[in-house]
Design an enzyme around this catalytic site. Structure first.
Site, short mmCIF file in Angstrom:
data_model
loop_
_atom_site.label_atom_id
_atom_site.label_comp_id
_atom_site.label_asym_id
_atom_site.label_seq_id
_atom_site.Cartn_x
_atom_site.Cartn_y
_atom_site.Cartn_z
N ASN A 147 0.45 -1.38 0.09
CA ASN A 147 0.13 -0.31 0.12
C ASN A 147 1.34 1.43 0.30
O ASN A 147 0.10 2.32 0.62
CB ASN A 147 -0.74 -0.03 0.81
CG ASN A 147 -0.41 -0.46 2.28
OD1 ASN A 147 1.14 -0.28 2.47
ND2 ASN A 147 -1.04 -0.54 3.74
N ARG A 285 3.08 7.80 10.79
CA ARG A 285 2.87 6.95 12.25
C ARG A 285 2.39 8.08 13.50
O ARG A 285 3.15 8.87 13.20
CB ARG A 285 3.34 5.85 12.89
CG ARG A 285 3.55 4.45 12.63
CD ARG A 285 2.31 4.05 12.63
NE ARG A 285 2.94 3.27 12.28
CZ ARG A 285 1.59 2.51 10.85
NH1 ARG A 285 1.48 3.27 10.10
NH2 ARG A 285 1.50 0.77 10.35
N GLN A 314 -4.49 3.81 18.36
CA GLN A 314 -5.39 3.80 17.37
C GLN A 314 -6.36 2.46 17.69
O GLN A 314 -6.00 1.78 18.34
CB GLN A 314 -5.23 3.32 16.12
CG GLN A 314 -4.75 4.31 15.38
CD GLN A 314 -4.12 4.65 14.39
OE1 GLN A 314 -3.66 5.24 13.75
NE2 GLN A 314 -3.77 3.74 13.37
N HIS A 333 -7.70 5.78 10.07
CA HIS A 333 -6.31 5.49 9.31
C HIS A 333 -6.84 4.82 7.83
O HIS A 333 -7.41 3.79 8.52
CB HIS A 333 -5.55 4.37 9.66
CG HIS A 333 -4.21 3.87 9.40
ND1 HIS A 333 -3.01 3.76 11.23
CD2 HIS A 333 -3.97 4.07 8.46
CE1 HIS A 333 -2.12 3.65 9.89
NE2 HIS A 333 -2.83 3.77 8.45
P1 NDP Z 1 9.87 1.74 3.65
O1 NDP Z 1 10.79 1.05 4.44
O2 NDP Z 1 10.48 1.80 1.79
O3 NDP Z 1 10.61 3.27 4.16
C1 NDP Z 1 10.64 3.54 4.70
C2 NDP Z 1 12.12 4.36 5.08
O4 NDP Z 1 12.47 5.07 6.23
C3 NDP Z 1 13.69 4.27 4.92
O5 NDP Z 1 13.72 4.41 3.64
C4 NDP Z 1 14.56 3.70 6.02
O6 NDP Z 1 15.66 4.85 5.61
C5 NDP Z 1 13.86 5.27 5.88
N1 NDP Z 1 14.24 5.67 8.20
C6 NDP Z 1 13.79 5.24 8.74
N2 NDP Z 1 13.86 5.42 9.85
C7 NDP Z 1 14.42 6.77 9.60
C8 NDP Z 1 15.12 7.68 10.23
N3 NDP Z 1 15.46 7.29 11.67
N4 NDP Z 1 15.17 8.82 9.44
C9 NDP Z 1 14.82 9.22 8.29
N5 NDP Z 1 14.76 7.69 7.36
C10 NDP Z 1 14.84 6.75 8.06
O7 NDP Z 1 8.74 1.47 4.14
P2 NDP Z 1 7.51 2.49 3.23
O8 NDP Z 1 7.79 3.86 2.69
O9 NDP Z 1 6.56 1.67 2.63
O10 NDP Z 1 6.60 2.74 4.53
C11 NDP Z 1 7.21 3.82 5.31
C12 NDP Z 1 6.41 4.08 6.50
O11 NDP Z 1 5.17 4.42 6.12
C13 NDP Z 1 6.33 2.81 7.66
O12 NDP Z 1 6.55 2.07 8.51
C14 NDP Z 1 4.76 2.93 7.76
O13 NDP Z 1 4.60 3.63 9.60
C15 NDP Z 1 4.23 4.18 7.19
N6 NDP Z 1 2.53 3.16 6.34
C16 NDP Z 1 1.31 4.43 6.42
C17 NDP Z 1 0.52 3.78 6.00
C18 NDP Z 1 -1.11 4.26 6.56
O14 NDP Z 1 -2.36 3.74 5.43
N7 NDP Z 1 -1.12 5.64 6.49
C19 NDP Z 1 0.48 2.51 5.16
C20 NDP Z 1 1.87 1.81 5.07
C21 NDP Z 1 2.86 2.79 5.29
P3 NDP Z 1 16.72 3.34 5.16
O15 NDP Z 1 15.92 2.45 4.27
O16 NDP Z 1 17.73 4.15 4.45
O17 NDP Z 1 17.46 3.17 6.18
#
Ligand code: NDP
Length: 400
Positions: A147, A285, A314, A333
Protein backbone atom coordinates in the site's frame (compact mmCIF):
# COMPACT_ATOMS: atom_id res chain seq x y z
CA UNK A 1 -2.63 -27.74 13.42
CA UNK A 2 -2.31 -24.06 14.14
CA UNK A 3 -4.53 -21.42 15.67
CA UNK A 4 -4.58 -18.14 13.76
CA UNK A 5 -6.01 -15.05 15.48
CA UNK A 6 -6.84 -12.26 13.09
CA UNK A 7 -7.75 -8.78 14.37
CA UNK A 8 -9.65 -6.71 11.81
CA UNK A 9 -11.67 -3.52 11.86
CA UNK A 10 -15.46 -3.52 12.29
CA UNK A 11 -17.85 -4.05 9.39
CA UNK A 12 -19.57 -0.98 7.86
CA UNK A 13 -22.42 0.30 10.08
CA UNK A 14 -24.94 -0.93 7.48
CA UNK A 15 -23.30 -4.31 7.08
CA UNK A 16 -21.08 -5.87 4.44
CA UNK A 17 -21.71 -4.25 1.00
CA UNK A 18 -23.60 -6.27 -1.59
CA UNK A 19 -22.41 -4.08 -4.46
CA UNK A 20 -19.51 -1.73 -5.07
CA UNK A 21 -18.93 1.63 -6.80
CA UNK A 22 -16.73 0.03 -9.46
CA UNK A 23 -16.71 -3.36 -11.10
CA UNK A 24 -12.99 -4.10 -11.21
CA UNK A 25 -9.50 -2.91 -10.32
CA UNK A 26 -6.79 -1.79 -12.74
CA UNK A 27 -4.15 -4.41 -13.45
CA UNK A 28 -0.77 -3.67 -11.90
CA UNK A 29 2.01 -6.02 -12.95
CA UNK A 30 4.83 -4.91 -10.67
CA UNK A 31 5.68 -2.30 -8.06
CA UNK A 32 7.74 0.70 -9.24
CA UNK A 33 11.10 -0.85 -8.22
CA UNK A 34 10.32 -4.11 -10.04
CA UNK A 35 9.26 -6.11 -6.96
CA UNK A 36 6.51 -8.57 -7.89
CA UNK A 37 3.07 -8.27 -6.38
CA UNK A 38 2.06 -11.05 -3.94
CA UNK A 39 2.22 -14.54 -5.42
CA UNK A 40 -0.03 -16.84 -3.35
CA UNK A 41 -0.85 -20.21 -4.88
CA UNK A 42 -4.53 -19.20 -4.94
CA UNK A 43 -6.96 -16.64 -3.51
CA UNK A 44 -10.50 -17.21 -2.23
CA UNK A 45 -11.82 -13.65 -2.54
CA UNK A 46 -13.04 -11.28 -5.22
CA UNK A 47 -10.47 -8.51 -5.85
CA UNK A 48 -11.92 -5.09 -5.08
CA UNK A 49 -14.25 -6.27 -2.31
CA UNK A 50 -14.03 -5.37 1.37
CA UNK A 51 -11.54 -7.77 2.98
CA UNK A 52 -10.04 -5.83 5.90
CA UNK A 53 -13.15 -5.93 8.08
CA UNK A 54 -14.36 -8.74 10.31
CA UNK A 55 -16.72 -10.21 7.70
CA UNK A 56 -14.06 -9.90 4.99
CA UNK A 57 -11.68 -12.12 7.02
CA UNK A 58 -8.89 -11.19 4.57
CA UNK A 59 -10.37 -13.97 2.45
CA UNK A 60 -8.52 -16.52 4.59
CA UNK A 61 -11.17 -18.80 6.14
CA UNK A 62 -11.54 -21.39 3.37
CA UNK A 63 -7.81 -21.73 2.93
CA UNK A 64 -6.98 -22.06 6.62
CA UNK A 65 -9.86 -24.38 7.52
CA UNK A 66 -9.22 -26.61 4.50
CA UNK A 67 -5.71 -27.12 5.91
CA UNK A 68 -7.13 -28.02 9.32
CA UNK A 69 -6.16 -24.78 11.03
CA UNK A 70 -8.43 -22.73 13.30
CA UNK A 71 -9.20 -19.10 12.41
CA UNK A 72 -10.54 -16.67 14.99
CA UNK A 73 -11.47 -13.21 13.68
CA UNK A 74 -12.32 -10.34 16.00
CA UNK A 75 -12.29 -6.56 16.20
CA UNK A 76 -12.35 -6.65 20.01
CA UNK A 77 -8.68 -5.96 20.64
CA UNK A 78 -8.14 -3.60 23.57
CA UNK A 79 -8.14 -4.18 27.30
CA UNK A 80 -7.58 -7.31 29.38
CA UNK A 81 -11.15 -8.54 28.79
CA UNK A 82 -10.92 -8.26 25.02
CA UNK A 83 -11.51 -11.30 22.83
CA UNK A 84 -8.05 -10.80 21.38
CA UNK A 85 -6.39 -11.13 24.78
CA UNK A 86 -8.46 -14.24 25.59
CA UNK A 87 -7.68 -15.92 22.26
CA UNK A 88 -4.01 -14.94 22.30
CA UNK A 89 -3.06 -17.44 25.02
CA UNK A 90 -2.89 -20.42 22.63
CA UNK A 91 -2.41 -18.60 19.31
CA UNK A 92 0.36 -19.68 16.93
CA UNK A 93 -0.12 -16.79 14.51
CA UNK A 94 -1.48 -13.27 15.04
CA UNK A 95 -2.51 -11.19 12.02
CA UNK A 96 -3.23 -7.51 12.48
CA UNK A 97 -3.64 -4.41 10.34
CA UNK A 98 -2.06 -1.07 11.29
CA UNK A 99 -5.42 0.65 10.73
CA UNK A 100 -6.88 -1.23 13.71
CA UNK A 101 -3.74 -2.48 15.39
CA UNK A 102 -3.68 -5.39 17.80
CA UNK A 103 -0.94 -4.03 20.03
CA UNK A 104 1.45 -6.87 20.81
CA UNK A 105 3.18 -5.51 23.87
CA UNK A 106 5.81 -7.46 25.81
CA UNK A 107 3.13 -8.31 28.40
CA UNK A 108 0.84 -9.76 25.75
CA UNK A 109 3.69 -11.64 24.08
CA UNK A 110 4.50 -13.18 27.48
CA UNK A 111 0.91 -14.47 27.63
CA UNK A 112 1.24 -16.19 24.23
CA UNK A 113 3.77 -19.02 24.64
CA UNK A 114 2.88 -20.64 21.28
CA UNK A 115 3.18 -17.46 19.23
CA UNK A 116 5.58 -17.92 16.30
CA UNK A 117 4.45 -15.40 13.69
CA UNK A 118 3.13 -11.84 14.02
CA UNK A 119 2.00 -10.88 10.56
CA UNK A 120 1.09 -7.32 9.57
CA UNK A 121 -1.52 -7.23 6.82
CA UNK A 122 -0.15 -3.93 5.57
CA UNK A 123 3.08 -2.05 6.28
CA UNK A 124 4.39 -0.82 9.63
CA UNK A 125 4.93 -3.34 12.43
CA UNK A 126 5.44 -0.81 15.22
CA UNK A 127 2.32 -2.17 16.98
CA UNK A 128 4.51 -5.17 17.85
CA UNK A 129 7.13 -4.74 20.56
CA UNK A 130 9.97 -5.67 18.21
CA UNK A 131 12.44 -6.07 21.05
CA UNK A 132 10.16 -8.58 22.75
CA UNK A 133 9.71 -10.41 19.42
CA UNK A 134 13.49 -10.50 18.96
CA UNK A 135 13.98 -11.83 22.49
CA UNK A 136 11.32 -14.53 22.06
CA UNK A 137 12.37 -15.57 18.53
CA UNK A 138 8.98 -14.62 17.04
CA UNK A 139 8.98 -13.88 13.31
CA UNK A 140 7.49 -10.49 12.38
CA UNK A 141 6.59 -9.90 8.74
CA UNK A 142 4.69 -7.29 6.74
CA UNK A 143 3.51 -7.03 3.13
CA UNK A 144 6.11 -4.63 1.82
CA UNK A 145 4.95 -2.29 -0.96
CA UNK A 146 1.32 -3.48 -0.80
CA UNK A 147 0.00 0.00 0.00
CA UNK A 148 2.99 2.32 -0.37
CA UNK A 149 1.57 3.94 -3.50
CA UNK A 150 -1.90 4.12 -1.90
CA UNK A 151 -0.30 6.22 0.84
CA UNK A 152 1.76 8.33 -1.57
CA UNK A 153 -1.52 9.28 -3.27
CA UNK A 154 -3.05 10.19 0.11
CA UNK A 155 -0.03 12.37 0.90
CA UNK A 156 -0.47 14.22 -2.38
CA UNK A 157 -4.15 14.73 -1.64
CA UNK A 158 -3.41 15.92 1.91
CA UNK A 159 -0.83 18.46 0.77
CA UNK A 160 -3.26 19.93 -1.77
CA UNK A 161 -6.18 19.83 0.68
CA UNK A 162 -4.18 21.92 3.17
CA UNK A 163 -2.46 24.35 0.80
CA UNK A 164 -5.65 25.02 -1.22
CA UNK A 165 -7.81 25.23 1.96
CA UNK A 166 -10.19 22.61 0.55
CA UNK A 167 -11.98 21.35 3.66
CA UNK A 168 -13.43 24.69 4.90
CA UNK A 169 -14.27 25.72 1.31
CA UNK A 170 -16.17 22.47 0.79
CA UNK A 171 -18.03 23.12 4.03
CA UNK A 172 -19.13 26.57 2.79
CA UNK A 173 -20.63 24.88 -0.28
CA UNK A 174 -22.33 22.14 1.78
CA UNK A 175 -23.79 24.78 4.09
CA UNK A 176 -25.37 26.72 1.20
CA UNK A 177 -22.89 29.63 1.28
CA UNK A 178 -20.85 31.36 -1.42
CA UNK A 179 -18.28 33.03 0.83
CA UNK A 180 -15.37 33.17 -1.55
CA UNK A 181 -13.30 35.58 0.54
CA UNK A 182 -13.64 33.32 3.58
CA UNK A 183 -12.54 30.35 1.50
CA UNK A 184 -9.49 31.97 -0.06
CA UNK A 185 -7.94 33.91 2.81
CA UNK A 186 -5.98 30.74 3.59
CA UNK A 187 -5.63 29.39 0.02
CA UNK A 188 -2.30 29.24 -1.88
CA UNK A 189 -0.72 27.53 -4.88
CA UNK A 190 1.62 24.61 -4.29
CA UNK A 191 3.69 25.64 -7.32
CA UNK A 192 7.05 27.07 -6.29
CA UNK A 193 6.88 25.78 -2.72
CA UNK A 194 9.71 23.82 -1.10
CA UNK A 195 8.49 20.38 -0.06
CA UNK A 196 10.57 17.95 2.00
CA UNK A 197 10.09 14.35 3.01
CA UNK A 198 11.54 12.69 6.08
CA UNK A 199 12.49 9.35 4.48
CA UNK A 200 12.63 8.56 0.80
CA UNK A 201 11.69 4.89 0.93
CA UNK A 202 8.84 3.40 -1.07
CA UNK A 203 6.28 6.00 0.03
CA UNK A 204 8.65 8.96 0.31
CA UNK A 205 10.12 8.43 -3.15
CA UNK A 206 6.62 7.89 -4.55
CA UNK A 207 5.63 11.26 -3.10
CA UNK A 208 8.70 12.99 -4.54
CA UNK A 209 7.99 11.55 -8.00
CA UNK A 210 4.38 12.73 -7.83
CA UNK A 211 5.38 16.21 -6.62
CA UNK A 212 7.88 16.82 -9.42
CA UNK A 213 5.30 17.83 -12.08
CA UNK A 214 3.78 20.38 -9.68
CA UNK A 215 6.79 22.69 -10.13
CA UNK A 216 7.92 22.34 -6.50
CA UNK A 217 11.45 22.36 -5.08
CA UNK A 218 12.10 18.95 -3.56
CA UNK A 219 14.04 18.07 -0.40
CA UNK A 220 14.62 14.84 1.50
CA UNK A 221 16.46 13.32 4.43
CA UNK A 222 17.01 9.60 4.98
CA UNK A 223 19.47 7.29 6.68
CA UNK A 224 20.64 6.06 3.27
CA UNK A 225 21.04 8.47 0.38
CA UNK A 226 19.19 7.81 -2.90
CA UNK A 227 21.25 6.94 -6.01
CA UNK A 228 22.83 10.01 -7.60
CA UNK A 229 20.83 9.54 -10.82
CA UNK A 230 17.55 9.72 -8.87
CA UNK A 231 18.70 12.87 -7.09
CA UNK A 232 19.55 14.41 -10.46
CA UNK A 233 16.36 13.24 -12.20
CA UNK A 234 14.14 14.78 -9.50
CA UNK A 235 16.48 17.70 -8.71
CA UNK A 236 16.52 16.74 -5.03
CA UNK A 237 18.23 18.59 -2.21
CA UNK A 238 19.59 16.15 0.37
CA UNK A 239 19.76 17.05 4.08
CA UNK A 240 21.75 15.03 6.54
CA UNK A 241 19.17 15.34 9.33
CA UNK A 242 15.47 16.22 9.55
CA UNK A 243 16.45 19.24 11.66
CA UNK A 244 18.60 20.53 8.79
CA UNK A 245 15.66 20.22 6.41
CA UNK A 246 12.70 21.57 8.37
CA UNK A 247 13.57 25.28 8.09
CA UNK A 248 13.95 25.07 4.30
CA UNK A 249 10.45 23.74 3.63
CA UNK A 250 6.96 25.15 3.17
CA UNK A 251 5.56 21.62 3.38
CA UNK A 252 7.04 18.71 5.35
CA UNK A 253 5.80 15.14 4.98
CA UNK A 254 6.79 12.27 7.28
CA UNK A 255 7.30 8.91 5.58
CA UNK A 256 9.57 6.92 7.92
CA UNK A 257 8.63 3.95 10.10
CA UNK A 258 8.00 4.45 13.81
CA UNK A 259 10.81 2.98 15.88
CA UNK A 260 12.75 4.27 18.89
CA UNK A 261 14.91 6.49 16.67
CA UNK A 262 11.97 8.31 15.07
CA UNK A 263 9.42 8.43 17.92
CA UNK A 264 8.53 12.01 18.90
CA UNK A 265 10.71 13.58 16.17
CA UNK A 266 8.16 16.41 15.86
CA UNK A 267 8.02 18.22 19.20
CA UNK A 268 8.00 21.77 20.58
CA UNK A 269 11.72 22.15 19.92
CA UNK A 270 11.79 20.79 16.35
CA UNK A 271 8.61 22.70 15.44
CA UNK A 272 10.49 25.92 16.24
CA UNK A 273 12.81 25.07 13.33
CA UNK A 274 9.92 25.11 10.84
CA UNK A 275 9.11 28.20 8.74
CA UNK A 276 6.10 30.04 10.19
CA UNK A 277 3.04 28.85 8.32
CA UNK A 278 4.49 25.53 7.17
CA UNK A 279 2.20 22.57 6.50
CA UNK A 280 2.88 19.16 8.02
CA UNK A 281 1.52 15.93 6.53
CA UNK A 282 1.94 12.69 8.44
CA UNK A 283 0.57 9.43 7.11
CA UNK A 284 3.41 7.43 8.68
CA UNK A 285 2.59 7.06 12.39
CA UNK A 286 0.95 9.31 14.99
CA UNK A 287 3.70 8.75 17.52
CA UNK A 288 6.27 10.45 15.30
CA UNK A 289 4.69 13.65 16.65
CA UNK A 290 4.14 15.01 20.13
CA UNK A 291 0.34 15.21 20.07
CA UNK A 292 -0.02 18.42 22.06
CA UNK A 293 2.93 20.19 20.47
CA UNK A 294 1.17 19.87 17.09
CA UNK A 295 -1.99 21.42 18.53
CA UNK A 296 0.01 24.28 20.05
CA UNK A 297 1.78 24.95 16.74
CA UNK A 298 -1.54 25.12 14.87
CA UNK A 299 -3.05 27.42 17.48
CA UNK A 300 -0.07 29.78 17.41
CA UNK A 301 0.16 29.81 13.59
CA UNK A 302 3.60 28.21 13.56
CA UNK A 303 1.94 25.49 11.47
CA UNK A 304 -0.67 26.59 8.90
CA UNK A 305 -2.13 23.08 8.65
CA UNK A 306 -1.70 19.46 9.65
CA UNK A 307 -3.13 16.49 7.80
CA UNK A 308 -2.81 12.76 7.85
CA UNK A 309 -4.54 9.59 8.89
CA UNK A 310 -2.39 8.20 11.68
CA UNK A 311 -3.01 8.68 15.38
CA UNK A 312 -1.85 7.21 18.68
CA UNK A 313 -3.33 5.11 19.98
CA UNK A 314 -5.73 3.67 17.42
CA UNK A 315 -8.64 3.93 17.50
CA UNK A 316 -8.08 7.45 18.80
CA UNK A 317 -10.08 8.29 21.93
CA UNK A 318 -13.17 10.36 21.15
CA UNK A 319 -11.61 13.36 22.91
CA UNK A 320 -8.29 13.15 21.03
CA UNK A 321 -7.40 16.82 20.32
CA UNK A 322 -6.47 16.14 16.69
CA UNK A 323 -10.16 15.54 15.95
CA UNK A 324 -10.92 19.23 16.56
CA UNK A 325 -7.65 21.15 16.29
CA UNK A 326 -7.66 24.10 13.86
CA UNK A 327 -6.73 23.71 10.18
CA UNK A 328 -6.59 19.92 10.19
CA UNK A 329 -7.21 17.54 7.32
CA UNK A 330 -7.41 14.38 9.42
CA UNK A 331 -9.18 11.13 8.59
CA UNK A 332 -9.24 7.84 10.44
CA UNK A 333 -6.39 5.55 9.37
CA UNK A 334 -7.52 4.82 5.80
CA UNK A 335 -4.79 5.69 3.34
CA UNK A 336 -3.33 2.20 3.10
CA UNK A 337 -6.61 0.30 3.11
CA UNK A 338 -8.32 1.34 -0.10
CA UNK A 339 -10.08 -1.59 -1.76
CA UNK A 340 -7.13 -1.69 -4.17
CA UNK A 341 -4.64 -2.03 -1.31
CA UNK A 342 -6.76 -4.61 0.52
CA UNK A 343 -6.64 -6.90 -2.50
CA UNK A 344 -2.84 -6.75 -2.51
CA UNK A 345 -2.30 -7.22 1.21
CA UNK A 346 -4.87 -9.99 1.52
CA UNK A 347 -3.00 -11.83 -1.24
CA UNK A 348 0.32 -11.09 0.46
CA UNK A 349 -0.97 -12.36 3.79
CA UNK A 350 -2.03 -15.59 2.10
CA UNK A 351 1.41 -15.86 0.46
CA UNK A 352 3.20 -15.50 3.81
CA UNK A 353 0.89 -18.04 5.49
CA UNK A 354 1.45 -20.55 2.69
CA UNK A 355 5.22 -20.18 3.13
CA UNK A 356 4.98 -20.42 6.91
CA UNK A 357 2.81 -23.55 6.95
CA UNK A 358 4.69 -25.28 4.13
CA UNK A 359 8.09 -24.56 5.69
CA UNK A 360 9.20 -22.42 2.75
CA UNK A 361 11.17 -19.20 3.36
CA UNK A 362 9.15 -16.00 3.63
CA UNK A 363 10.38 -13.43 1.10
CA UNK A 364 13.25 -11.43 2.55
CA UNK A 365 11.49 -8.23 1.54
CA UNK A 366 8.58 -9.10 3.88
CA UNK A 367 10.67 -9.90 6.97
CA UNK A 368 11.01 -7.43 9.82
CA UNK A 369 12.24 -9.77 12.60
CA UNK A 370 13.42 -13.34 12.12
CA UNK A 371 15.70 -15.69 13.99
CA UNK A 372 16.03 -13.36 16.99
CA UNK A 373 17.14 -10.24 15.11
CA UNK A 374 15.98 -7.57 12.69
CA UNK A 375 15.92 -9.17 9.25
CA UNK A 376 15.07 -8.41 5.61
CA UNK A 377 13.37 -5.06 5.13
CA UNK A 378 13.35 -4.64 8.93
CA UNK A 379 17.14 -4.65 9.11
CA UNK A 380 17.18 -1.72 6.65
CA UNK A 381 14.27 0.40 7.83
CA UNK A 382 13.74 -0.23 11.56
CA UNK A 383 15.82 -0.06 14.73
CA UNK A 384 15.39 -2.62 17.50
CA UNK A 385 13.33 -1.64 20.54
CA UNK A 386 9.75 -0.95 21.52
CA UNK A 387 7.34 1.75 20.36
CA UNK A 388 4.11 0.35 21.84
CA UNK A 389 4.24 2.18 25.18
CA UNK A 390 0.91 3.84 25.92
CA UNK A 391 -1.08 1.58 23.58
CA UNK A 392 -3.34 0.46 26.44
CA UNK A 393 -4.99 3.89 26.05
CA UNK A 394 -6.73 2.49 22.94
CA UNK A 395 -9.20 0.78 25.31
CA UNK A 396 -10.63 4.27 26.05
CA UNK A 397 -12.34 4.31 22.63
CA UNK A 398 -14.70 1.51 23.77
CA UNK A 399 -15.90 3.42 26.81
CA UNK A 400 -15.43 7.08 25.82
P1 NDP B 1 10.11 1.80 3.38
O1 NDP B 1 10.76 0.77 4.24
O2 NDP B 1 10.18 1.66 1.91
O3 NDP B 1 10.69 3.23 3.72
C1 NDP B 1 10.99 3.65 4.98
C2 NDP B 1 12.11 4.64 4.88
O4 NDP B 1 12.28 5.28 6.13
C3 NDP B 1 13.43 3.99 4.50
O5 NDP B 1 13.98 4.69 3.40
C4 NDP B 1 14.24 4.19 5.76
O6 NDP B 1 15.59 4.44 5.53
C5 NDP B 1 13.66 5.46 6.30
N1 NDP B 1 14.03 5.69 7.69
C6 NDP B 1 14.02 4.82 8.73
N2 NDP B 1 14.43 5.41 9.85
C7 NDP B 1 14.73 6.69 9.52
C8 NDP B 1 15.23 7.79 10.25
N3 NDP B 1 15.53 7.67 11.54
N4 NDP B 1 15.41 8.96 9.60
C9 NDP B 1 15.14 9.06 8.26
N5 NDP B 1 14.67 8.04 7.52
C10 NDP B 1 14.47 6.87 8.14
O7 NDP B 1 8.59 1.88 3.87
P2 NDP B 1 7.35 2.60 3.19
O8 NDP B 1 7.83 3.84 2.53
O9 NDP B 1 6.55 1.64 2.41
O10 NDP B 1 6.51 2.93 4.51
C11 NDP B 1 7.03 3.86 5.47
C12 NDP B 1 6.12 3.91 6.68
O11 NDP B 1 4.86 4.46 6.32
C13 NDP B 1 5.77 2.54 7.28
O12 NDP B 1 6.76 2.07 8.14
C14 NDP B 1 4.49 2.86 8.02
O13 NDP B 1 4.78 3.36 9.31
C15 NDP B 1 3.87 3.97 7.19
N6 NDP B 1 2.73 3.47 6.40
C16 NDP B 1 1.49 4.01 6.61
C17 NDP B 1 0.39 3.53 5.96
C18 NDP B 1 -0.96 4.15 6.13
O14 NDP B 1 -1.97 3.51 5.81
N7 NDP B 1 -1.05 5.38 6.62
C19 NDP B 1 0.50 2.37 5.05
C20 NDP B 1 1.86 1.96 4.79
C21 NDP B 1 2.92 2.47 5.48
P3 NDP B 1 16.66 3.33 5.18
O15 NDP B 1 15.93 2.11 4.70
O16 NDP B 1 17.40 4.07 4.13
O17 NDP B 1 17.39 3.10 6.44
Amino acid sequence: MAKVVCVLYDDPVDGQPTSYARDDLPTIERYPDGQTLPTPEAIDFVPGTLLGDVSGELGLRNYLESQGHTLVVTSDKDGPDSEFERELVDADVVISQPFWPAYLTAERIAKAPNLKLALTAGIGSDHVDLQAAIDRGITVAEITYCNSISVAEHVMMSILVLVRNFVPSHQWAVDGGWNIADCVTRSYDLEGMHVGTVAAGRIGLGVLRRLKPFGTHLHYTDRHRLPAEVETELDLTWHETPEDMFGECDVVTLNCPLHPETENMINDETLKLFKRGAYLVNTARGKLCDRDAVVRALESGQLAGYAGDVWFPQPAPKDHPWREMPHNGMTPHISGTSLSAQTRYAAGTREVLECFFEGRPIRDEYLVVDGGRLAGVGAHSYSAGNATTGSEEAAKFKVG
